[in-house]
Design a protein around this motif. Structure first.
Motif, mmCIF file in Angstrom:
data_model
loop_
_atom_site.group_PDB
_atom_site.id
_atom_site.type_symbol
_atom_site.label_atom_id
_atom_site.label_comp_id
_atom_site.label_asym_id
_atom_site.label_seq_id
_atom_site.Cartn_x
_atom_site.Cartn_y
_atom_site.Cartn_z
ATOM 1 N N LEU A 1 0.838 -1.207 0.000
ATOM 2 C CA LEU A 1 0.000 0.000 0.000
ATOM 3 C C LEU A 1 0.866 1.247 0.000
ATOM 4 O O LEU A 1 0.569 2.228 -0.707
ATOM 5 N N ASP A 2 1.919 1.227 0.793
ATOM 6 C CA ASP A 2 2.813 2.379 0.833
ATOM 7 C C ASP A 2 3.522 2.564 -0.508
ATOM 8 O O ASP A 2 3.662 3.680 -0.999
ATOM 9 N N GLN A 3 3.947 1.463 -1.115
ATOM 10 C CA GLN A 3 4.644 1.553 -2.402
ATOM 11 C C GLN A 3 3.710 2.023 -3.512
ATOM 12 O O GLN A 3 4.129 2.758 -4.403
ATOM 13 N N LEU A 4 2.433 1.624 -3.451
ATOM 14 C CA LEU A 4 1.475 2.016 -4.481
ATOM 15 C C LEU A 4 0.850 3.376 -4.221
ATOM 16 O O LEU A 4 0.080 3.875 -5.043
ATOM 17 N N GLY A 5 1.155 3.975 -3.066
ATOM 18 C CA GLY A 5 0.623 5.293 -2.752
ATOM 19 C C GLY A 5 -0.858 5.289 -2.412
ATOM 20 O O GLY A 5 -1.560 6.267 -2.694
ATOM 21 N N VAL A 6 -1.355 4.209 -1.822
ATOM 22 C CA VAL A 6 -2.769 4.099 -1.462
ATOM 23 C C VAL A 6 -2.962 4.595 -0.034
ATOM 24 O O VAL A 6 -2.301 4.118 0.889
ATOM 25 N N ARG A 7 -3.870 5.563 0.135
ATOM 26 C CA ARG A 7 -4.161 6.106 1.464
ATOM 27 C C ARG A 7 -5.033 5.099 2.216
ATOM 28 O O ARG A 7 -6.181 4.867 1.874
ATOM 29 N N ALA A 8 -4.451 4.497 3.249
ATOM 30 C CA ALA A 8 -5.135 3.404 3.937
ATOM 31 C C ALA A 8 -5.666 3.795 5.318
ATOM 32 O O ALA A 8 -6.257 2.960 6.001
ATOM 33 N N GLU A 9 -5.494 5.044 5.739
ATOM 34 C CA GLU A 9 -6.001 5.445 7.048
ATOM 35 C C GLU A 9 -7.534 5.398 7.040
ATOM 36 O O GLU A 9 -8.189 6.052 6.222
ATOM 37 N N GLY A 10 -8.101 4.611 7.962
ATOM 38 C CA GLY A 10 -9.549 4.497 8.066
ATOM 39 C C GLY A 10 -10.175 3.675 6.963
ATOM 40 O O GLY A 10 -11.401 3.634 6.851
ATOM 41 N N ALA A 11 -9.369 3.016 6.153
ATOM 42 C CA ALA A 11 -9.888 2.255 5.022
ATOM 43 C C ALA A 11 -10.194 0.821 5.437
ATOM 44 O O ALA A 11 -9.670 0.307 6.422
ATOM 45 N N TYR A 12 -11.054 0.197 4.656
ATOM 46 C CA TYR A 12 -11.327 -1.230 4.823
ATOM 47 C C TYR A 12 -10.343 -2.009 3.962
ATOM 48 O O TYR A 12 -10.138 -1.701 2.788
ATOM 49 N N LEU A 13 -9.715 -3.032 4.562
ATOM 50 C CA LEU A 13 -8.782 -3.888 3.840
ATOM 51 C C LEU A 13 -9.269 -5.325 3.930
ATOM 52 O O LEU A 13 -9.633 -5.799 5.021
ATOM 53 N N SER A 14 -9.271 -6.017 2.815
ATOM 54 C CA SER A 14 -9.710 -7.412 2.824
ATOM 55 C C SER A 14 -8.647 -8.343 3.415
ATOM 56 O O SER A 14 -8.938 -9.499 3.701
ATOM 57 N N ALA A 15 -7.427 -7.846 3.582
ATOM 58 C CA ALA A 15 -6.356 -8.624 4.212
ATOM 59 C C ALA A 15 -5.645 -7.730 5.220
ATOM 60 O O ALA A 15 -5.586 -6.512 5.054
ATOM 61 N N SER A 16 -5.112 -8.347 6.291
ATOM 62 C CA SER A 16 -4.442 -7.565 7.326
ATOM 63 C C SER A 16 -3.181 -6.926 6.767
ATOM 64 O O SER A 16 -2.567 -7.426 5.822
ATOM 65 N N ARG A 17 -2.768 -5.829 7.381
ATOM 66 C CA ARG A 17 -1.584 -5.113 6.914
ATOM 67 C C ARG A 17 -0.320 -5.954 7.053
ATOM 68 O O ARG A 17 0.619 -5.809 6.280
ATOM 69 N N SER A 18 -0.300 -6.814 8.041
ATOM 70 C CA SER A 18 0.912 -7.608 8.295
ATOM 71 C C SER A 18 0.994 -8.864 7.434
ATOM 72 O O SER A 18 1.982 -9.580 7.488
ATOM 73 N N ARG A 19 -0.017 -9.135 6.657
ATOM 74 C CA ARG A 19 -0.011 -10.359 5.850
ATOM 75 C C ARG A 19 1.098 -10.291 4.807
ATOM 76 O O ARG A 19 1.272 -9.301 4.114
ATOM 77 N N ARG A 20 1.861 -11.395 4.687
ATOM 78 C CA ARG A 20 2.954 -11.445 3.729
ATOM 79 C C ARG A 20 2.404 -11.775 2.345
ATOM 80 O O ARG A 20 1.434 -12.523 2.210
ATOM 81 N N ILE A 21 3.050 -11.218 1.333
ATOM 82 C CA ILE A 21 2.660 -11.426 -0.059
ATOM 83 C C ILE A 21 3.636 -12.413 -0.678
ATOM 84 O O ILE A 21 4.844 -12.160 -0.725
ATOM 85 N N SER A 22 3.139 -13.552 -1.115
ATOM 86 C CA SER A 22 4.001 -14.559 -1.721
ATOM 87 C C SER A 22 4.320 -14.173 -3.159
ATOM 88 O O SER A 22 3.774 -13.218 -3.703
ATOM 89 N N ARG A 23 5.212 -14.953 -3.767
ATOM 90 C CA ARG A 23 5.567 -14.686 -5.160
ATOM 91 C C ARG A 23 4.353 -14.835 -6.072
ATOM 92 O O ARG A 23 4.282 -14.217 -7.133
ATOM 93 N N ALA A 24 3.380 -15.670 -5.661
ATOM 94 C CA ALA A 24 2.170 -15.852 -6.470
ATOM 95 C C ALA A 24 1.239 -14.652 -6.392
ATOM 96 O O ALA A 24 0.316 -14.523 -7.195
#
Length: 468
Positions: free
Chosen positions: A215-238
């Motif tokens: 989110l930080d790399q893509l410049g998405v403002r996430a304060e107060g936003a709904y996320l379908s996955a937790s912020r700490s979730r790791r992103i695999s190569r897939a």
């Protein structure tokens, strides 16, 4: 023994004698060469003896360098430390040894010079070989290791280590950058993210390892936003699919009031519910309820009530005219009265916020079909007069009987027309249908015929008017 593919040897050369003793090497040439690397198991120089090149000593003692005698090359010449005769040699060899011992410093220089040149060459090559070896730190997706390489640039290093990168991967420094010892090379693989941001879906690539980093790399403002996955979730190569709904301000107008809420709802209907508005019955919204709510959007709640109304309407009946030669011209007789049909229509009437809308027809049915009316039209020529009756005042009689109205009918329905005929009498005079349906001339003609039959008797009250 060292585990390296290189081993350390000391260079071959004349054995160093104590300073000042005969046969001692010259200073600077008798010191051993140390830390010279060569392939394991291979001698630095071929062992051909301690003297100079073959034939060198022979030329110094009479030019016998080509004799073929091994001693002529000085290969087996030895002088002991005391300068005496060597063991196992003949007298001539002993004399040659003494002669060589007399001029040993010059001979030692000549013998060591080729060896020194070879050692210097190998030492220089080994130094250059060692200089191309670089210690580099390589980080691949956060996994760090230090390695030695002869690669000239970053691209060669990655190819050497089998690290394949694509268009969405990050390499720092760039693959063509020249490498130096102590450099750090970082590789971060790209990861596909199916991002749905405020209802808009697209695929993006990120080198971040977590949702928060992406989110930080893509410049998405996430304060107060709904996320379908937790912020700490790791992103695999897939990669992963990520739904992000940022916080928006939505104004809801309902029941004469305005309410503004900050929401990250997925639909307009959810935003209206968060504003505390309940939709009942046929209530609806000014925008589709399943659409995505936009920042600053105004939504109006429409309170709807509806009811059904039934309307009936008549269908006019058609008429058929049939000629009849038995009737005088101008006479029309209705033989079958027509009857209008009936149509029933159901309308839906809707009221929106108290305002009645235009009725909308839902269904229509035919209750009764119309019945066709049949009319006979006379074609018989009318007689000009009735003898002995034409001179009477028939108009005065008509005024007295019916008010001079040809279609007049008495309250009982028995008598009709100008002269108030009953149907039976009318038919006996040759009339058809009802007298009130006939023309005034025909009614007068039939009245004259009735007068000739019965006089003024059919008109007891008004008959006297005939004579004025």
């Amino acid at each position: 023994m060292s585990k390296s593919q290189y081993e350390t040897y000391e260079a071959y050369g004349p054995r160093a004698a104590p300073p000042g003793e005969p046969g001692g090497a010259l200073p600077g040439l008798c010191d051993p060469v140390t830390a010279v690397h060569t392939r394991a198991g291979e001698p630095l120089l071929p062992r051909q003896g301690t003297g100079g090149p073959p034939g060198e000593g022979a030329r110094e003692h009479g030019g016998h360098g080509r004799s073929g005698n091994p001693r002529a090359h000085g290969a087996d010449l030895r002088v002991d430390d005391e300068g005496g005769e060597p063991d196992g040699r003949d007298g001539r060899a002993g004399r040659r040894g003494k002669a060589r011992g007399a001029d040993r410093p010059e001979s030692a220089v000549r013998r060591l010079l080729p060896q020194a040149l070879v050692v210097a060459f190998l030492a220089g090559g080994t130094s250059a070989f060692v200089a191309k070896d670089k210690a580099v730190e390589l980080s691949v997706d956060g996994s760090r290791r230090t390695l030695h390489t002869f690669a000239d640039d970053v691209g060669e290093l990655l190819a050497e280590e089998g690290v394949r990168v694509g268009a969405h991967d990050m390499v720092a420094p760039a693959p063509g950058t020249e490498l130096g010892s102590g450099d750090e090379v970082a590789v971060r693989y790209g990861r596909p993210v199916l991002l749905t941001l405020d209802g808009h879906r697209r695929q993006v690539w990120t080198t971040a390892h977590t949702v928060a980093g992406a989110l930080d790399q893509l410049g998405v403002r996430a304060e107060g936003a709904y996320l379908s996955a937790s912020r700490s979730r790791r992103i695999s190569r897939a990669g992963l699919a990520l739904d992000v709904r940022t916080e928006r301000a939505v104004t809801v107008m309902a029941d004469g009031r305005s309410r503004t809420v900050r929401t990250n709802a997925a639909t307009v209907r959810e935003a209206v519910a968060e504003a505390g508005i309940t939709l009942r019955g046929q209530d609806t919204l000014s925008v589709p309820g399943d659409s995505f709510p936009r920042d600053g959007q105004t939504v109006t709640v429409l309170r709807v009530t509806g009811r059904r109304e039934v309307h009936e309407e008549q269908i006019p009946f058609p008429a058929v005219r049939v000629t009849d030669p038995s009737l005088f011209q101008g006479t029309e007789v209705v033989t079958r009265p027509g009857r209008p049909g009936l149509r029933r229509t159901v309308y839906y009437v809707r009221t929106v916020n108290g305002v009645r809308q235009r009725p909308r027809p839902e269904r229509t049915e035919l209750v009764r079909a119309p019945r066709t009316q049949v009319v006979k039209v006379g074609t018989r020529p009318r007689p000009t007069s009735v003898h002995d009756a034409d001179h009477l005042d028939w108009h005065a009689l008509a005024v007295c009987e019916s008010g001079a109205r040809p279609d007049a009918v008495d309250p009982s329905g028995t008598y009709g027309g100008l002269y108030q005929f009953d149907t039976r009498t009318w038919h006996s005079l040759g009339g058809a249908g009802r007298p009130q349906d006939a023309s005034p001339d025909e009614q007068t003609y039939r009245a004259k015929k009735l007068y000739l039959r019965r006089g003024t008797g059919p008109w007891p009250h008004c008959g006297a008017r005939l004579r004025g």
